[in-house]
Design a protein around this motif. Sequence first.
Motif, PDB file in Angstrom:
ATOM      1  N   LYS A  17      -0.682   9.960   3.135  1.00 55.17           N
ATOM      2  CA  LYS A  17      -0.343  10.680   1.907  1.00 55.17           C
ATOM      3  C   LYS A  17      -0.173   9.708   0.744  1.00 55.17           C
ATOM      4  CE  LYS A  17       1.751  14.670   4.079  1.00 55.17           C
ATOM      5  NZ  LYS A  17       2.949  15.464   4.296  1.00 55.17           N
ATOM      6  N   VAL A  18       0.447   8.582   0.998  1.00 59.54           N
ATOM      7  CA  VAL A  18       0.610   7.567  -0.045  1.00 59.54           C
ATOM      8  C   VAL A  18      -0.758   7.050  -0.480  1.00 59.54           C
ATOM      9  CG1 VAL A  18       1.455   5.234  -0.537  1.00 59.54           C
ATOM     10  CG2 VAL A  18       2.943   6.893   0.604  1.00 59.54           C
ATOM     11  N   ALA A  19      -1.618   6.742   0.484  1.00 58.33           N
ATOM     12  CA  ALA A  19      -2.956   6.244   0.171  1.00 58.33           C
ATOM     13  C   ALA A  19      -3.740   7.269  -0.632  1.00 58.33           C
ATOM     14  CB  ALA A  19      -3.701   5.897   1.457  1.00 58.33           C
ATOM     15  N   ASN A  20      -3.679   8.539  -0.226  1.00 57.80           N
ATOM     16  CA  ASN A  20      -4.386   9.587  -0.958  1.00 57.80           C
ATOM     17  C   ASN A  20      -3.809   9.755  -2.365  1.00 57.80           C
ATOM     18  OD1 ASN A  20      -6.216  10.148   1.065  1.00 57.80           O
ATOM     19  ND2 ASN A  20      -4.939  11.712   1.997  1.00 57.80           N
ATOM     20  N   GLY A  21      -2.500   9.608  -2.499  1.00 56.97           N
ATOM     21  CA  GLY A  21      -1.868   9.681  -3.812  1.00 56.97           C
ATOM     22  C   GLY A  21      -2.321   8.557  -4.728  1.00 56.97           C
ATOM     23  N   LEU A  22      -2.446   7.361  -4.174  1.00 59.08           N
ATOM     24  CA  LEU A  22      -2.919   6.213  -4.959  1.00 59.08           C
ATOM     25  C   LEU A  22      -4.365   6.407  -5.399  1.00 59.08           C
ATOM     26  CD1 LEU A  22      -1.328   3.261  -2.967  1.00 59.08           C
ATOM     27  CD2 LEU A  22      -0.644   4.125  -5.221  1.00 59.08           C
ATOM     28  N   ILE A  23      -5.162   6.932  -4.509  1.00 63.22           N
ATOM     29  CA  ILE A  23      -6.565   7.201  -4.838  1.00 63.22           C
ATOM     30  C   ILE A  23      -6.644   8.252  -5.936  1.00 63.22           C
ATOM     31  CG2 ILE A  23      -8.723   8.189  -3.971  1.00 63.22           C
ATOM     32  CD1 ILE A  23      -7.949   6.859  -1.238  1.00 63.22           C
ATOM     33  N   ALA A  24      -5.876   9.310  -5.797  1.00 63.79           N
ATOM     34  CA  ALA A  24      -5.874  10.366  -6.803  1.00 63.79           C
ATOM     35  C   ALA A  24      -5.423   9.821  -8.156  1.00 63.79           C
ATOM     36  CB  ALA A  24      -4.970  11.520  -6.360  1.00 63.79           C
ATOM     37  N   ARG A  25      -4.401   8.993  -8.166  1.00 65.60           N
ATOM     38  CA  ARG A  25      -3.913   8.400  -9.413  1.00 65.60           C
ATOM     39  C   ARG A  25      -4.982   7.509 -10.042  1.00 65.60           C
ATOM     40  NH1 ARG A  25       1.705   5.647  -9.133  1.00 65.60           N
ATOM     41  NH2 ARG A  25       2.198   7.807  -8.691  1.00 65.60           N
ATOM     42  N   PHE A  26      -5.661   6.716  -9.211  1.00 64.83           N
ATOM     43  CA  PHE A  26      -6.735   5.856  -9.703  1.00 64.83           C
ATOM     44  C   PHE A  26      -7.847   6.691 -10.338  1.00 64.83           C
ATOM     45  CE2 PHE A  26     -10.975   4.135  -8.893  1.00 64.83           C
ATOM     46  CZ  PHE A  26     -10.920   2.975  -9.643  1.00 64.83           C
ATOM     47  N   LEU A  27      -8.261   7.752  -9.658  1.00 69.91           N
ATOM     48  CA  LEU A  27      -9.335   8.593 -10.172  1.00 69.91           C
ATOM     49  C   LEU A  27      -8.916   9.291 -11.462  1.00 69.91           C
ATOM     50  CD1 LEU A  27     -10.666  10.144  -6.847  1.00 69.91           C
ATOM     51  CD2 LEU A  27     -11.736   8.365  -8.239  1.00 69.91           C
ATOM     52  N   LEU A  28      -7.690   9.762 -11.522  1.00 63.92           N
ATOM     53  CA  LEU A  28      -7.190  10.408 -12.725  1.00 63.92           C
ATOM     54  C   LEU A  28      -7.146   9.421 -13.892  1.00 63.92           C
ATOM     55  CD1 LEU A  28      -5.982  12.800 -14.241  1.00 63.92           C
ATOM     56  CD2 LEU A  28      -3.741  12.099 -13.368  1.00 63.92           C
ATOM     57  N   ASN A  29      -6.598   8.234 -13.650  1.00 58.26           N
ATOM     58  CA  ASN A  29      -6.537   7.224 -14.704  1.00 58.26           C
ATOM     59  C   ASN A  29      -7.928   6.847 -15.197  1.00 58.26           C
ATOM     60  OD1 ASN A  29      -3.763   7.149 -14.699  1.00 58.26           O
ATOM     61  ND2 ASN A  29      -3.639   5.373 -13.360  1.00 58.26           N
ATOM     62  N   ASN A  30      -8.863   6.750 -14.276  1.00 62.56           N
ATOM     63  CA  ASN A  30     -10.240   6.426 -14.636  1.00 62.56           C
ATOM     64  C   ASN A  30     -10.832   7.525 -15.511  1.00 62.56           C
ATOM     65  OD1 ASN A  30     -12.576   4.814 -14.569  1.00 62.56           O
ATOM     66  ND2 ASN A  30     -13.424   6.032 -12.914  1.00 62.56           N
ATOM     67  N   PHE A  31     -10.588   8.778 -15.149  1.00 60.21           N
ATOM     68  CA  PHE A  31     -11.075   9.895 -15.942  1.00 60.21           C
ATOM     69  C   PHE A  31     -10.463   9.879 -17.343  1.00 60.21           C
ATOM     70  CE2 PHE A  31      -9.985  14.074 -17.645  1.00 60.21           C
ATOM     71  CZ  PHE A  31     -11.251  14.538 -17.958  1.00 60.21           C
ATOM     72  N   LEU A  32      -9.135   9.707 -17.416  1.00 64.82           N
ATOM     73  CA  LEU A  32      -8.447   9.720 -18.703  1.00 64.82           C
ATOM     74  C   LEU A  32      -8.967   8.609 -19.616  1.00 64.82           C
ATOM     75  CD1 LEU A  32      -4.787  10.401 -17.511  1.00 64.82           C
ATOM     76  CD2 LEU A  32      -6.392  12.039 -18.530  1.00 64.82           C
ATOM     77  N   GLU A  33      -9.130   7.421 -19.054  1.00 59.21           N
ATOM     78  CA  GLU A  33      -9.636   6.288 -19.826  1.00 59.21           C
ATOM     79  C   GLU A  33     -11.062   6.534 -20.304  1.00 59.21           C
ATOM     80  OE1 GLU A  33     -10.820   1.777 -18.761  1.00 59.21           O
ATOM     81  OE2 GLU A  33      -8.789   2.357 -18.182  1.00 59.21           O
ATOM     82  N   SER A  34     -11.897   7.080 -19.425  1.00 59.25           N
ATOM     83  CA  SER A  34     -13.293   7.354 -19.785  1.00 59.25           C
ATOM     84  C   SER A  34     -13.385   8.402 -20.888  1.00 59.25           C
ATOM     85  CB  SER A  34     -14.083   7.835 -18.567  1.00 59.25           C
ATOM     86  OG  SER A  34     -14.168   6.826 -17.610  1.00 59.25           O
ATOM     87  N   ARG A  35     -12.577   9.443 -20.779  1.00 62.36           N
ATOM     88  CA  ARG A  35     -12.598  10.512 -21.784  1.00 62.36           C
ATOM     89  C   ARG A  35     -12.104   9.981 -23.139  1.00 62.36           C
ATOM     90  NH1 ARG A  35     -15.089  14.339 -24.175  1.00 62.36           N
ATOM     91  NH2 ARG A  35     -13.807  16.027 -24.925  1.00 62.36           N
ATOM     92  N   ALA A  36     -11.060   9.181 -23.115  1.00 60.79           N
ATOM     93  CA  ALA A  36     -10.551   8.601 -24.355  1.00 60.79           C
ATOM     94  C   ALA A  36     -11.601   7.700 -25.002  1.00 60.79           C
ATOM     95  CB  ALA A  36      -9.266   7.816 -24.092  1.00 60.79           C
ATOM     96  N   LYS A  37     -12.292   6.929 -24.193  1.00 58.92           N
ATOM     97  CA  LYS A  37     -13.336   6.032 -24.711  1.00 58.92           C
ATOM     98  C   LYS A  37     -14.478   6.847 -25.323  1.00 58.92           C
ATOM     99  CE  LYS A  37     -16.206   2.116 -23.369  1.00 58.92           C
ATOM    100  NZ  LYS A  37     -16.585   1.220 -22.278  1.00 58.92           N
ATOM    101  N   GLU A  38     -14.857   7.919 -24.657  1.00 64.10           N
ATOM    102  CA  GLU A  38     -15.913   8.787 -25.171  1.00 64.10           C
ATOM    103  C   GLU A  38     -15.523   9.377 -26.531  1.00 64.10           C
ATOM    104  OE1 GLU A  38     -17.989  13.058 -23.960  1.00 64.10           O
ATOM    105  OE2 GLU A  38     -16.781  11.997 -22.490  1.00 64.10           O
TER     106      GLU A  38
END
Length: 86
Positions: A17-38
């Motif tokens: 669950k911790v590993a999946n949470g970290l992955i989800a956080r990474f993917l979310l942060n990546n999305f947020l950063e990409s959208r802001a850059k766009e």
Amino acid sequence: TNPLSASIEVKGGASEKVANGLIARFLLNNFLESRAKELRNLGNAAWTSGKAKEALDYYTEALVYEPKNAELYRNRSVVYNSMKHT
């Protein structure tokens, strides 16, 4: 199953669950950063085309995705100040 979690050799229980949470956080942060850059790039294009209000809107929306991005605040303030002086 999540294809990224397969590369993390953690199975079962709280560790998974911790590993999946970290992955989800990474993917979310990546999305947020990409959208802001766009949105920043759209704002930059609007600004160089002389569309100050449009640029201001793009920078403001980008800040929703990256509220700690100083460059976005700077760009927005430059546009805002230019609008006050026209």
